[in-house]
Design an enzyme around this catalytic site. Structure first.
Site, PDB file in Angstrom:
ATOM      1  N   ARG A 157       0.836  -1.220   0.000  1.00  0.00           N
ATOM      2  CA  ARG A 157       0.000   0.000   0.000  1.00  0.00           C
ATOM      3  C   ARG A 157       0.865   1.262   0.000  1.00  0.00           C
ATOM      4  O   ARG A 157       0.526   2.256   0.659  1.00  0.00           O
ATOM      5  CB  ARG A 157      -0.937   0.024   1.224  1.00  0.00           C
ATOM      6  CG  ARG A 157      -1.950  -1.087   1.279  1.00  0.00           C
ATOM      7  CD  ARG A 157      -2.929  -1.041   0.117  1.00  0.00           C
ATOM      8  NE  ARG A 157      -4.020  -1.979   0.286  1.00  0.00           N
ATOM      9  CZ  ARG A 157      -4.027  -3.214  -0.215  1.00  0.00           C
ATOM     10  NH1 ARG A 157      -2.994  -3.670  -0.885  1.00  0.00           N
ATOM     11  NH2 ARG A 157      -5.078  -3.988  -0.050  1.00  0.00           N
ATOM     12  N   SER A 225     -10.998  -1.012   2.764  1.00  0.00           N
ATOM     13  CA  SER A 225     -10.316  -1.135   4.068  1.00  0.00           C
ATOM     14  C   SER A 225      -9.974   0.264   4.570  1.00  0.00           C
ATOM     15  O   SER A 225      -9.300   1.023   3.876  1.00  0.00           O
ATOM     16  CB  SER A 225      -9.010  -1.916   3.930  1.00  0.00           C
ATOM     17  OG  SER A 225      -9.246  -3.213   3.478  1.00  0.00           O
ATOM     18  N   GLU A 321      -5.551   3.613   5.938  1.00  0.00           N
ATOM     19  CA  GLU A 321      -5.189   3.374   4.537  1.00  0.00           C
ATOM     20  C   GLU A 321      -5.825   4.449   3.656  1.00  0.00           C
ATOM     21  O   GLU A 321      -5.255   4.895   2.674  1.00  0.00           O
ATOM     22  CB  GLU A 321      -5.668   1.990   4.081  1.00  0.00           C
ATOM     23  CG  GLU A 321      -5.146   1.640   2.702  1.00  0.00           C
ATOM     24  CD  GLU A 321      -6.060   0.744   1.919  1.00  0.00           C
ATOM     25  OE1 GLU A 321      -6.985   1.265   1.265  1.00  0.00           O
ATOM     26  OE2 GLU A 321      -5.842  -0.481   1.942  1.00  0.00           O
TER      27      GLU A 321
END
Ligand code: FAD
Ligand code: EPU
Length: 333
Positions: A157, A225, A321
């Protein structure tokens, strides 16, 4: 062609659908137009990893460059794709043209231009593995740059683009899809898929799994998420295992351990927990949802509460995130 609008609702422009507005929005459809943009603007794709927690005062630039070019060589397919192409549309297009490789990444919302930013990943594959280069306009140096895969500094990520959020505008992404294709079925949730399945069949199975777990933003607004899965040292992991022997985890090559943040939040009994109109999804604890006319303050309060509870119970600080936007830029939890 560049278009310019003022006082625009952000609700349809980000998948969490909070009720705020932007002062002005420019939309560009050709890469060269980016060189004419000046000032301190925010680049936005489809807003599926961005949550506007209040009105936004800086100009927003939406990238709508829409092109897919393919060249075939003996060993594979070389794609050059405009940043404005919808990611899942690209996945379907490649599979329908018998170019396998993107199937595990099916149904991830958003644009091709944003895919390298957080190095989108799912079901055992990260997009950085398939990217050969990225073309970006450097806003500070005012010049075009071509990043090789190594220069993108892809990690979980993460990428050079994510770490410099005001520096680059990605206009095109190049992919190499090798003809020597092998299915990637090692991720637990894919265990039931036939080892001889075609890439198209794997894509269909991934779509079905995702639909069974993740809320469709068109029906239940969300940004996927909300937190990243945290990486912990063996010492921290051993402390957690003593109290929670069943903690979901994955060993990493560097000796550390990745924990499933969804499992941690679930273990605290927080599924369905609500702050104002923001809630934790009942089927997937890592996903926060706009359940009932949420305000930005509800989302921030809920996220900060979850973070405190996880830190207290497990001694682990989980990080967002999603990109949380305040009045003029990124905000921290
Ligand atoms: P945006 O939210 O518009 O932008 C995200 C960031 O990228 C922002 O900082 C923005 O400034 C920057 N950016 C966007 N375009 C450009 C550009 N052209 N140049 C430079 N910077 C740019 N992600 C995963 O990795 N795996 C998943 O499995 C996954 N599942 C999801 C499921 C759901 C239901 C949802 C809602 C989201 C999910 N996500 C997942 C997150 C999201 O899909 C990805 O982060 C996606 O890449 C975001 O694309 P976007 O165009 O909507 O980005
Ligand atoms: N789990 C629970 N309870 C929950 C949620 C998860 O116990 O409420 C457990 C699961 O049983 C499993 C583990 O946690 O043992 C992992 O769950 P899952 O496979 O659903 O994946 P995840 O870690 O929650 C990550 C990505 C997703 C990606 C999936 C599939 C992150 C932050 N999220 O989720 O990406 O689609 O794996 O690869 O890495 C996103 O980035 O927005 C996103 C949705």
């Amino acid at each position: 062609m560049t278009t310019h609008q003022t006082a625009i609702s952000l609700k349809p422009l980000h998948s969490f659908q909070l009720p705020y507005s932007a002062a002005e929005i420019f939309t560009i459809t050709e890469a060269d137009e980016v060189t004419e943009l000046k000032g301190d603007y925010l680049v936005l794709g489809e807003g599926s990893n961005t949550i506007f927690t209040c009105d936004f005062s800086r100009p927003i630039v939406r990238i709508a460059i829409d092109s897919i070019k393919v060249e075939e060589s003996d060993d594979g397919f070389h794609l050059c794709v405009g940043a404005g192409v919808n990611w899942h549309r690209l996945v379907l297009h490649t599979l329908e043209q018998n170019m396998p490789g993107l199937e595990n990444l099916a149904l991830i919302p958003g644009s091709v231009g944003a895919a390298p930013v957080q190095n989108i990943g799912a079901y055992g594959v990260e997009v950085g593995e398939l990217i050969s280069s990225v073309t970006a306009w450097d806003r500070e140096e005012r010049k075009w740059c071509e990043f090789t895969r190594q220069q993108c500094e892809f990690a979980y990520r993460d990428s050079i683009f994510k770490r410099h959020p005001k520096k680059f505008v990605i206009t095109d992404v190049r992919f190499f899809l090798p003809k020597a294709w092998r299915p990637r079925l090692s991720y637990g949730a894919l265990a039931d898929i036939d080892k001889n399945a075609s890439a198209y069949e794997i894509m269909s199975a991934v779509v079905a799994i995702r639909n069974s777990k993740l809320p469709n933003p068109a029906q239940i607004p969300n940004a996927g998420s909300f937190f990243k899965n945290p990486e912990v040292t063996p010492k921290v992991f051993n402390d957690i295992v003593q109290h929670h022997p069943d903690v979901a985890h994955y060993p990493l090559e560097n000796g550390n351990i990745k924990l499933a943040a969804g499992w941690l939040i679930d273990k605290l009994g927080l599924k369905g927990f609500q702050c104002g109109g923001a809630a934790i999804h009942r089927k997937q604890a890592l996903v926060l949802i706009n359940n009932d006319g949420a305000q930005g303050s509800d989302v921030l309060e809920l996220a900060r509460y979850v973070r405190r509870r996880v830190a207290k119970e497990f001694g682990v600080l989980i990080e967002a995130e999603v990109r949380l936007m305040g009045n003029d830029g990124l905000i921290e939890l």
